[in-house]
Design a protein around this motif. Structure first.
Motif, short mmCIF file in Angstrom:
data_model
loop_
_atom_site.label_atom_id
_atom_site.label_comp_id
_atom_site.label_asym_id
_atom_site.label_seq_id
_atom_site.Cartn_x
_atom_site.Cartn_y
_atom_site.Cartn_z
N VAL A 60 4.93 -27.91 -78.60
CA VAL A 60 4.65 -28.85 -78.90
C VAL A 60 5.11 -30.02 -78.18
N GLY A 61 4.78 -29.85 -76.84
CA GLY A 61 4.80 -30.57 -76.09
C GLY A 61 6.61 -31.41 -75.55
N LEU A 62 7.57 -30.72 -75.88
CA LEU A 62 8.39 -30.88 -75.76
C LEU A 62 9.23 -30.75 -74.41
N SER A 63 8.28 -30.45 -73.82
CA SER A 63 9.00 -29.27 -72.37
C SER A 63 8.85 -30.40 -71.79
N VAL A 64 7.04 -31.47 -71.69
CA VAL A 64 7.06 -33.42 -71.33
C VAL A 64 8.14 -33.85 -71.05
N ILE A 65 9.14 -33.37 -72.68
CA ILE A 65 10.07 -34.79 -72.71
C ILE A 65 11.10 -34.30 -72.02
N ILE A 66 11.47 -32.82 -71.90
CA ILE A 66 12.54 -32.91 -70.87
C ILE A 66 12.29 -32.80 -69.91
N ALA A 67 10.87 -32.60 -68.63
CA ALA A 67 10.75 -32.55 -67.69
C ALA A 67 10.72 -34.19 -67.48
N SER A 68 11.02 -35.29 -67.88
CA SER A 68 10.03 -36.02 -67.91
C SER A 68 11.51 -37.09 -68.51
N THR A 69 12.45 -36.50 -68.99
CA THR A 69 13.74 -37.19 -69.09
C THR A 69 15.24 -36.87 -67.80
N PRO A 70 15.32 -37.05 -67.38
CA PRO A 70 16.09 -37.33 -65.68
C PRO A 70 17.82 -36.56 -66.62
N TRP A 71 18.19 -37.37 -67.16
CA TRP A 71 19.32 -37.02 -67.94
C TRP A 71 18.99 -35.98 -68.97
N LEU A 72 18.89 -35.99 -69.34
CA LEU A 72 18.64 -34.69 -70.42
C LEU A 72 17.89 -33.31 -69.77
N PHE A 73 17.84 -33.35 -68.32
CA PHE A 73 16.80 -32.08 -67.68
C PHE A 73 18.62 -32.11 -66.54
N THR A 74 19.20 -32.72 -66.24
CA THR A 74 20.24 -32.91 -65.59
C THR A 74 21.71 -32.35 -66.78
N THR A 75 21.36 -32.84 -68.10
CA THR A 75 22.27 -32.40 -68.92
C THR A 75 22.53 -30.62 -69.08
N ILE A 76 20.88 -30.21 -69.14
CA ILE A 76 20.28 -28.66 -69.46
C ILE A 76 20.39 -27.59 -67.78
N SER A 77 20.46 -28.23 -67.04
CA SER A 77 20.87 -27.78 -65.27
C SER A 77 22.27 -27.35 -64.84
#
Length: 209
Positions: A60-77
């Motif tokens: 559904v394309g959410l991986s692109v959003i996660i990878a392109s949103t620094p704060w969200l990717f950092t939070t998950i990390s």
């Protein structure tokens, strides 16, 4: 047959990725050594089913959003790193069991674990891994053609989940065979501690990039 070449490419890339040492590998080895085959198998099944989570949001394309949103990717990390450190603490506390069998729960330094907890440990270890997010992002953007039908992509996802689960189930079986168990012997807790150190290293790598 139209998508055979694409499937072969996906299978080969996945084989390299799943065989590489990482959080999934570390936790399966740890559970195999500390708790035995049954627990490690449930952990492996959890890892395999977590693949479907990555596939679902990639479709559904959410991986692109996660990878392109620094704060969200950092939070998950950071969440993933904290969870890996939690697992590492348990591994580093491992010590020799009272009856000399490193694969039993007699060791009072190891908390007992149920099959449900083993399953969720595997699921969360893989599901929270941001590296898996990047892997599936690259898979669904660079390798799988945008014109590939959704049903075919979903089929790829099912294969990846099954193949991952089977690989780690095989690893669980291999580590718990009698010959390997004898090789590990009474010093198996050192392998458990080694996996703990590996988990700490992986958690650190997630935080510092």
């Amino acid at each position: 047959m139209e998508y055979l070449n694409e499937f072969i490419t996906i299978a080969l890339v996945h084989l390299v990725a799943v065989a590489s040492p990482g959080p999934d590998f570390a936790i399966v080895v740890r559970h195999s050594v500390a708790y035995g085959r049954r627990i490690a198998m449930y952990t492996s099944i959890g890892i395999g089913l977590a693949i479907l989570l990555h596939v679902a949001y990639s479709l559904v394309g959410l991986s692109v959003i996660i990878a392109s949103t620094p704060w969200l990717f950092t939070t998950i990390s950071y969440l993933a790193a904290a969870y890996l450190l939690y697992l590492a603490v348990g591994a580093l506390r491992s010590g020799p069991s009272e009856n000399g069998d490193p694969r039993t729960q007699v060791n009072k330094k190891l908390p007992p674990i149920t099959v449900k907890k083993a399953f969720w440990t595997g699921f969360l270890t893989n599901g929270l891994n941001p590296k898996a997010t990047l892997f599936f992002l690259s898979l669904f953007t660079a390798i799988i053609d945008v014109n590939t039908p959704m049903m075919v992509k979903a089929g790829y996802g099912v294969y990846l989940a099954v193949a991952t689960g089977l690989w780690f189930c095989f690893l669980s079986y291999l580590l718990s065979t009698s010959k390997v168990a004898q090789l590990i012997g009474e010093k198996g807790y050192w392998l458990d501690r080694t996996m703990g150190v590996l988990l700490v290293g992986l958690a650190t790598k997630l935080v510092i990039g």
